[in-house]
Design a protein around this motif. Structure first.
Motif, PDB file in Angstrom:
ATOM      1  N   SER A 172       0.813  -1.225   0.000  1.00 23.21           N
ATOM      2  CA  SER A 172       0.000   0.000   0.000  1.00 23.21           C
ATOM      3  C   SER A 172       0.846   1.274   0.000  1.00 23.21           C
ATOM      4  O   SER A 172       0.336   2.350  -0.292  1.00 23.21           O
ATOM      5  CB  SER A 172      -0.947   0.011   1.198  1.00 23.21           C
ATOM      6  N   ASN A 173       2.138   1.164   0.309  1.00 20.08           N
ATOM      7  CA  ASN A 173       3.037   2.321   0.241  1.00 20.08           C
ATOM      8  C   ASN A 173       3.675   2.479  -1.128  1.00 20.08           C
ATOM      9  O   ASN A 173       4.493   3.367  -1.333  1.00 20.08           O
ATOM     10  CB  ASN A 173       4.145   2.208   1.290  1.00 20.08           C
ATOM     11  N   GLY A 174       3.362   1.574  -2.048  1.00 18.13           N
ATOM     12  CA  GLY A 174       3.928   1.655  -3.386  1.00 18.13           C
ATOM     13  C   GLY A 174       5.303   1.025  -3.518  1.00 18.13           C
ATOM     14  O   GLY A 174       5.969   1.188  -4.530  1.00 18.13           O
ATOM     15  N   VAL A 175       5.734   0.280  -2.496  1.00 15.33           N
ATOM     16  CA  VAL A 175       7.032  -0.385  -2.526  1.00 15.33           C
ATOM     17  C   VAL A 175       6.871  -1.746  -3.192  1.00 15.33           C
ATOM     18  O   VAL A 175       5.927  -2.483  -2.886  1.00 15.33           O
ATOM     19  CB  VAL A 175       7.590  -0.557  -1.093  1.00 15.33           C
ATOM     20  N   ILE A 176       7.774  -2.080  -4.088  1.00 15.53           N
ATOM     21  CA  ILE A 176       7.722  -3.387  -4.754  1.00 15.53           C
ATOM     22  C   ILE A 176       8.029  -4.463  -3.726  1.00 15.53           C
ATOM     23  O   ILE A 176       9.082  -4.456  -3.101  1.00 15.53           O
ATOM     24  CB  ILE A 176       8.707  -3.445  -5.930  1.00 15.53           C
ATOM     25  N   ARG A 177       7.085  -5.405  -3.554  1.00 17.22           N
ATOM     26  CA  ARG A 177       7.222  -6.428  -2.527  1.00 17.22           C
ATOM     27  C   ARG A 177       7.219  -7.849  -3.093  1.00 17.22           C
ATOM     28  O   ARG A 177       7.581  -8.781  -2.384  1.00 17.22           O
ATOM     29  CB  ARG A 177       6.100  -6.291  -1.498  1.00 17.22           C
ATOM     30  N   ALA A 178       6.791  -8.033  -4.342  1.00 18.91           N
ATOM     31  CA  ALA A 178       6.738  -9.386  -4.891  1.00 18.91           C
ATOM     32  C   ALA A 178       6.863  -9.358  -6.412  1.00 18.91           C
ATOM     33  O   ALA A 178       6.480  -8.391  -7.060  1.00 18.91           O
ATOM     34  CB  ALA A 178       5.434 -10.069  -4.498  1.00 18.91           C
ATOM     35  N   ILE A 179       7.421 -10.457  -6.920  1.00 25.64           N
ATOM     36  CA  ILE A 179       7.444 -10.700  -8.360  1.00 25.64           C
ATOM     37  C   ILE A 179       6.793 -12.063  -8.560  1.00 25.64           C
ATOM     38  O   ILE A 179       7.188 -13.044  -7.920  1.00 25.64           O
ATOM     39  CB  ILE A 179       8.877 -10.720  -8.933  1.00 25.64           C
ATOM     40  N   LYS A 180       5.812 -12.111  -9.433  1.00 22.09           N
ATOM     41  CA  LYS A 180       5.112 -13.364  -9.722  1.00 22.09           C
ATOM     42  C   LYS A 180       5.384 -13.787 -11.163  1.00 22.09           C
ATOM     43  O   LYS A 180       5.346 -12.965 -12.074  1.00 22.09           O
ATOM     44  CB  LYS A 180       3.599 -13.214  -9.516  1.00 22.09           C
ATOM     45  N   PHE A 181       5.665 -15.075 -11.320  1.00 25.09           N
ATOM     46  CA  PHE A 181       5.894 -15.677 -12.632  1.00 25.09           C
ATOM     47  C   PHE A 181       4.867 -16.773 -12.818  1.00 25.09           C
ATOM     48  O   PHE A 181       4.812 -17.718 -12.039  1.00 25.09           O
ATOM     49  CB  PHE A 181       7.295 -16.283 -12.715  1.00 25.09           C
ATOM     50  N   VAL A 182       4.027 -16.657 -13.838  1.00 31.44           N
ATOM     51  CA  VAL A 182       3.004 -17.654 -14.128  1.00 31.44           C
ATOM     52  C   VAL A 182       3.266 -18.198 -15.524  1.00 31.44           C
ATOM     53  O   VAL A 182       3.296 -17.448 -16.497  1.00 31.44           O
ATOM     54  CB  VAL A 182       1.592 -17.033 -14.033  1.00 31.44           C
ATOM     55  N   GLN A 183       3.433 -19.540 -15.609  1.00 29.63           N
ATOM     56  CA  GLN A 183       3.746 -20.155 -16.897  1.00 29.63           C
ATOM     57  C   GLN A 183       2.552 -20.052 -17.817  1.00 29.63           C
ATOM     58  O   GLN A 183       1.413 -20.332 -17.436  1.00 29.63           O
ATOM     59  CB  GLN A 183       4.153 -21.614 -16.716  1.00 29.63           C
ATOM     60  N   GLU A 184       2.844 -19.651 -19.053  1.00 30.55           N
ATOM     61  CA  GLU A 184       1.792 -19.540 -20.052  1.00 30.55           C
ATOM     62  C   GLU A 184       1.535 -20.896 -20.687  1.00 30.55           C
ATOM     63  O   GLU A 184       2.442 -21.720 -20.831  1.00 30.55           O
ATOM     64  CB  GLU A 184       2.197 -18.536 -21.126  1.00 30.55           C
ATOM     65  N   LYS A 185       0.288 -21.124 -21.066  1.00 32.24           N
ATOM     66  CA  LYS A 185      -0.100 -22.377 -21.752  1.00 32.24           C
ATOM     67  C   LYS A 185       0.459 -22.336 -23.166  1.00 32.24           C
ATOM     68  O   LYS A 185       0.444 -21.321 -23.822  1.00 32.24           O
ATOM     69  CB  LYS A 185      -1.616 -22.534 -21.793  1.00 32.24           C
ATOM     70  N   GLN A 186       0.919 -23.478 -23.613  1.00 36.05           N
ATOM     71  CA  GLN A 186       1.502 -23.516 -24.958  1.00 36.05           C
ATOM     72  C   GLN A 186       0.609 -24.180 -25.943  1.00 36.05           C
ATOM     73  O   GLN A 186      -0.249 -24.875 -25.760  1.00 36.05           O
ATOM     74  CB  GLN A 186       2.859 -24.231 -24.911  1.00 36.05           C
TER      75      GLN A 186
END
Length: 156
Positions: free
Chosen positions: A142-156
């Motif tokens: 909520s403070n605008g600080v980057i807290r996570a990176i998410k990687f979701v595999q795309e369907k092929q």
């Protein structure tokens, strides 16, 4: 008496000259102070942007599985210090996995998997195919600080 008048005129001229010089100095240095404040604000904004740049590479992009593995290794120490959380969802592991830390709503906590060796084991559900494509996204608190990176595999 003329000497007294001359001395008084010299004194008055000296005072007027001093007032003019002080006025000029104020007119010159006041805008300079405002400019300095503006530059300081811009510098702070640039510093913040540069600090976030290493994470923003992954914001709304598609990356390969090898880049995901590199990110897990690259940000391992920050994740262990609970500065950022890393999430990977593969085709075999639809529930996904947090590594080293977990981001929940507004905080990062230590509930993620601490071992990333399963990501390179072909028989494991957490295996990250180096040739696979992953949608990457950056998440902020909520403070605008980057807290996570998410990687979701795309369907092929």
């Amino acid at each position: 008496m003329s000497e007294t008048t001359a001395t008084a005129l010299k004194f008055a001229a000296g005072i007027i000259l001093a007032i003019v010089l002080v006025s000029i100095a104020i007119m010159v240095f006041t805008p300079a102070a405002d400019s300095a404040k503006s530059v300081t604000t811009d510098f702070t904004a640039n510093t913040t942007e540069l600090q976030d740049q290493k994470y923003l590479v992954y914001d709304n992009t598609v990356v390969s599985g090898s880049q995901v593995i590199t990110a897990l290794r690259r940000f391992e120490s920050q994740a262990k210090d609970e500065q950022i959380a890393l999430y990977v969802q593969t085709g075999k592991n639809a529930a996904g996995q947090w590594y080293h830390a977990k981001f929940d709503t507004d905080k990062v906590g230590k509930t993620g998997a601490s071992d990333i060796s399963a990501t390179t084991n072909v028989t494991h559900s957490e295996y990250i195919n180096p040739a696979g494509m992953f949608a990457a996204s950056v998440h902020r608190d909520s403070n605008g600080v980057i807290r996570a990176i998410k990687f979701v595999q795309e369907k092929q």
